[in-house]
Design a protein around this motif. Structure first.
Motif, PDB file in Angstrom:
ATOM      1  N   ASP A  67       1.332  -1.332   0.441  1.00  0.00           N
ATOM      2  CA  ASP A  67       0.256   0.144   0.103  1.00  0.00           C
ATOM      3  C   ASP A  67       0.837   1.253  -0.227  1.00  0.00           C
ATOM      4  O   ASP A  67       0.801   2.360  -1.161  1.00  0.00           O
ATOM      5  CB  ASP A  67      -0.609  -0.001   1.298  1.00  0.00           C
ATOM      6  N   ARG A  68       2.093   0.811   0.871  1.00  0.00           N
ATOM      7  CA  ARG A  68       2.291   2.543   1.127  1.00  0.00           C
ATOM      8  C   ARG A  68       3.683   2.372  -0.646  1.00  0.00           C
ATOM      9  O   ARG A  68       3.447   3.696  -0.981  1.00  0.00           O
ATOM     10  CB  ARG A  68       3.206   2.379   2.379  1.00  0.00           C
ATOM     11  N   LEU A  69       3.474   1.153  -0.868  1.00  0.00           N
ATOM     12  CA  LEU A  69       4.693   2.046  -1.628  1.00  0.00           C
ATOM     13  C   LEU A  69       3.848   1.603  -3.264  1.00  0.00           C
ATOM     14  O   LEU A  69       4.155   2.758  -4.441  1.00  0.00           O
ATOM     15  CB  LEU A  69       5.137  -0.087  -2.488  1.00  0.00           C
ATOM     16  N   LEU A  70       2.305   1.500  -3.707  1.00  0.00           N
ATOM     17  CA  LEU A  70       1.558   1.899  -4.194  1.00  0.00           C
ATOM     18  C   LEU A  70       1.310   3.401  -4.099  1.00  0.00           C
ATOM     19  O   LEU A  70       0.882   4.187  -6.069  1.00  0.00           O
ATOM     20  CB  LEU A  70       0.431   1.400  -4.280  1.00  0.00           C
ATOM     21  N   ALA A  71       1.187   3.673  -2.944  1.00  0.00           N
ATOM     22  CA  ALA A  71       0.983   5.276  -2.813  1.00  0.00           C
ATOM     23  C   ALA A  71       2.042   5.844  -3.693  1.00  0.00           C
ATOM     24  O   ALA A  71       2.251   7.794  -4.001  1.00  0.00           O
ATOM     25  CB  ALA A  71       0.464   5.112  -1.235  1.00  0.00           C
ATOM     26  N   SER A  72       3.753   5.839  -2.667  1.00  0.00           N
ATOM     27  CA  SER A  72       4.792   6.283  -3.417  1.00  0.00           C
ATOM     28  C   SER A  72       4.914   6.273  -4.797  1.00  0.00           C
ATOM     29  O   SER A  72       5.167   7.688  -6.062  1.00  0.00           O
ATOM     30  CB  SER A  72       5.655   5.733  -3.103  1.00  0.00           C
ATOM     31  N   LEU A  73       4.506   5.267  -5.805  1.00  0.00           N
ATOM     32  CA  LEU A  73       4.384   5.941  -7.565  1.00  0.00           C
ATOM     33  C   LEU A  73       3.366   6.785  -7.667  1.00  0.00           C
ATOM     34  O   LEU A  73       3.627   6.880  -8.985  1.00  0.00           O
ATOM     35  CB  LEU A  73       3.900   3.638  -7.761  1.00  0.00           C
ATOM     36  N   LYS A  74       2.547   6.175  -7.085  1.00  0.00           N
ATOM     37  CA  LYS A  74       1.159   6.969  -7.799  1.00  0.00           C
ATOM     38  C   LYS A  74       1.613   8.676  -8.057  1.00  0.00           C
ATOM     39  O   LYS A  74       1.566   9.621  -8.779  1.00  0.00           O
ATOM     40  CB  LYS A  74       0.033   7.408  -7.034  1.00  0.00           C
ATOM     41  N   ASP A  75       2.361   8.880  -6.238  1.00  0.00           N
ATOM     42  CA  ASP A  75       2.524  10.921  -6.336  1.00  0.00           C
ATOM     43  C   ASP A  75       3.708  11.000  -7.343  1.00  0.00           C
ATOM     44  O   ASP A  75       3.995  11.972  -7.534  1.00  0.00           O
ATOM     45  CB  ASP A  75       3.472  11.063  -4.720  1.00  0.00           C
ATOM     46  N   LEU A  76       5.223   9.787  -7.166  1.00  0.00           N
ATOM     47  CA  LEU A  76       6.267  10.069  -7.882  1.00  0.00           C
ATOM     48  C   LEU A  76       5.564  10.395  -9.825  1.00  0.00           C
ATOM     49  O   LEU A  76       6.177  11.080 -10.517  1.00  0.00           O
ATOM     50  CB  LEU A  76       6.544   9.156  -7.853  1.00  0.00           C
ATOM     51  N   SER A  77       3.889   9.889 -10.239  1.00  0.00           N
ATOM     52  CA  SER A  77       3.342   9.685 -11.637  1.00  0.00           C
ATOM     53  C   SER A  77       3.227  11.087 -11.223  1.00  0.00           C
ATOM     54  O   SER A  77       2.761  11.557 -12.732  1.00  0.00           O
ATOM     55  CB  SER A  77       2.946   8.741 -12.064  1.00  0.00           C
ATOM     56  N   GLU A  78       2.165  11.883 -10.364  1.00  0.00           N
ATOM     57  CA  GLU A  78       1.856  12.966 -10.556  1.00  0.00           C
ATOM     58  C   GLU A  78       2.424  14.301 -10.238  1.00  0.00           C
ATOM     59  O   GLU A  78       2.204  15.068 -11.142  1.00  0.00           O
ATOM     60  CB  GLU A  78       1.063  12.552  -9.552  1.00  0.00           C
ATOM     61  N   LEU A  79       3.968  14.311 -10.015  1.00  0.00           N
ATOM     62  CA  LEU A  79       5.082  14.691 -10.589  1.00  0.00           C
ATOM     63  C   LEU A  79       5.355  15.171 -11.944  1.00  0.00           C
ATOM     64  O   LEU A  79       5.170  16.238 -12.003  1.00  0.00           O
ATOM     65  CB  LEU A  79       6.355  15.135  -9.351  1.00  0.00           C
ATOM     66  N   VAL A  80       5.052  14.383 -13.015  1.00  0.00           N
ATOM     67  CA  VAL A  80       5.157  14.399 -13.947  1.00  0.00           C
ATOM     68  C   VAL A  80       4.292  14.632 -14.904  1.00  0.00           C
ATOM     69  O   VAL A  80       2.575  14.460 -14.343  1.00  0.00           O
ATOM     70  CB  VAL A  80       5.586  12.950 -14.575  1.00  0.00           C
ATOM     71  N   VAL A  81       4.038  16.303 -14.822  1.00  0.00           N
ATOM     72  CA  VAL A  81       2.899  16.927 -16.488  1.00  0.00           C
ATOM     73  C   VAL A  81       2.487  15.885 -17.240  1.00  0.00           C
ATOM     74  O   VAL A  81       3.650  15.315 -18.249  1.00  0.00           O
ATOM     75  CB  VAL A  81       3.445  18.405 -16.378  1.00  0.00           C
TER      76      VAL A  81
END
Length: 331
Positions: A67-81
């Motif tokens: 769950d924490r890993l998926l949340a981190s991947l989602k946050d990183l993906s949102e940083l890219v426009v």
């Protein structure tokens, strides 16, 4: 900060260079001493543990907070426009390339980035990759290709175990201790499933050549050489039949080798059981009856006890008056 540290490192390297020294550093995969601290519950975190093999590591992968890993991947993906581009160097210039999300599959026992290979969680490089993601950074291994980050297309397969023993076999050439290297190529040639078998190799060579009126066997000596190294199918016994055309060609090559060679044909006729092959040099005007008579003499059999048949197209030659050139024109 990075620029200041880079200048400082450069000055230190120049200083060492003045004394003929060079900074070597520590191995990239060596764990730092600060990675040995215990977690709050008193247990050592698997992400920072030393890379020594422990009983059980090969049986069960380390626990991962998916769950924490998926949340981190989602946050990183949102940083890219969305629709962001990246400058890609090319010969003679550069071009803009739209960033495509990196496919990332998360399994119970590891992950797979791009199209593979599968990376188990116990692998040190996989642990470093996950540590970067959980710390809120893009994986350092992708920094060269994506210096400004890249989105991820994550597939949550945490309830599936990737079959590590089901990977494709090593595509290179294997080695067996104690095996003689001289048999390596020939062993591959004799396997029926290989691209080139020994029999196919022999079939690509000319069966024979005629030099100074003598029929010289080409495949026989090569077959004997291969036979000494690896087993080959049973050899077909080839019998050269003495024909008038062969005798005339032998005489011509000896008496007047400069004269043009006449138009001749070499027939290869197999016996009923396929164990013998009769080679007959014939003229175009020779007939089926001539071939039958010569075969009967070579086989020491009655000419009426066998038939002459072609396999493609399937034809039985009953008319002994038909010439060979006529048959060739019909084929």
């Amino acid at each position: 900060t990075c620029s200041r540290l880079q200048r400082q490192v450069g000055e230190m390297e120049r200083f060492l260079g003045d004394y003929g020294l060079q900074w070597v550093g520590e191995p990239m995969d060596q764990e730092g001493s600060d990675d040995q601290s215990d977690s709050e519950d008193g247990k050592k975190d698997w992400m920072t543990a030393k890379k020594f093999w422990k009983p059980g590591d090969s049986l069960a992968p380390p626990e991962v907070d998916f769950d924490r890993l998926l949340a981190s991947l989602k946050d990183l993906s949102e940083l890219v426009v969305d629709g962001d581009t990246q400058v890609t160097p090319m010969p003679g210039g550069a071009r803009l390339r739209v960033l495509e999300p990196i496919p990332l599959k998360l399994y119970r026992n590891g992950l797979m980035m791009f199209d593979g290979p599968f990376r188990p969680f116990r692998d040190p490089s996989t642990q470093r990759c996950l540590r970067d993601i959980l710390d809120g950074f893009f994986p350092s291994e992708l920094q060269r290709l994506y210096p400004d980050g890249v989105p991820f297309k994550v597939s949550d397969l945490r309830h599936q175990v990737y079959p590590e023993n089901g990977l494709d076999p090593f595509p290179g050439e294997g080695r067996v201790v104690g095996r003689q290297k001289s048999h390596k190529l020939l062993d591959r040639m004799e396997h029926a499933g290989s691209r080139m078998t020994a029999e196919k190799f022999l079939n690509r060579l000319p069966k024979f050549v005629i030099r100074q009126g003598e029929v010289i066997d080409i495949r026989g000596p090569i077959r004997d050489t291969l036979q000494n190294c690896c087993p080959l199918p049973a050899q077909v016994q080839e019998i050269v039949v003495e024909t008038p055309a062969l005798a005339a060609e032998r005489e011509r090559s000896q008496e007047s080798p400069e004269s043009p060679a006449p138009l001749l044909s070499m027939l290869r006729i197999k016996s009923e059981n396929g164990e013998q092959a009769f080679l007959l040099m014939m003229r175009p005007e020779d007939t089926v009856g001539d071939v039958r008579t010569l075969l009967a003499q070579a086989r020491a059999a009655d000419a009426t006890t066998f038939e002459i048949i072609s396999t493609f197209p399937p034809t039985v030659y009953h008319d002994d008056t038909v010439t060979l050139i006529h048959i060739n024109n019909c084929l």
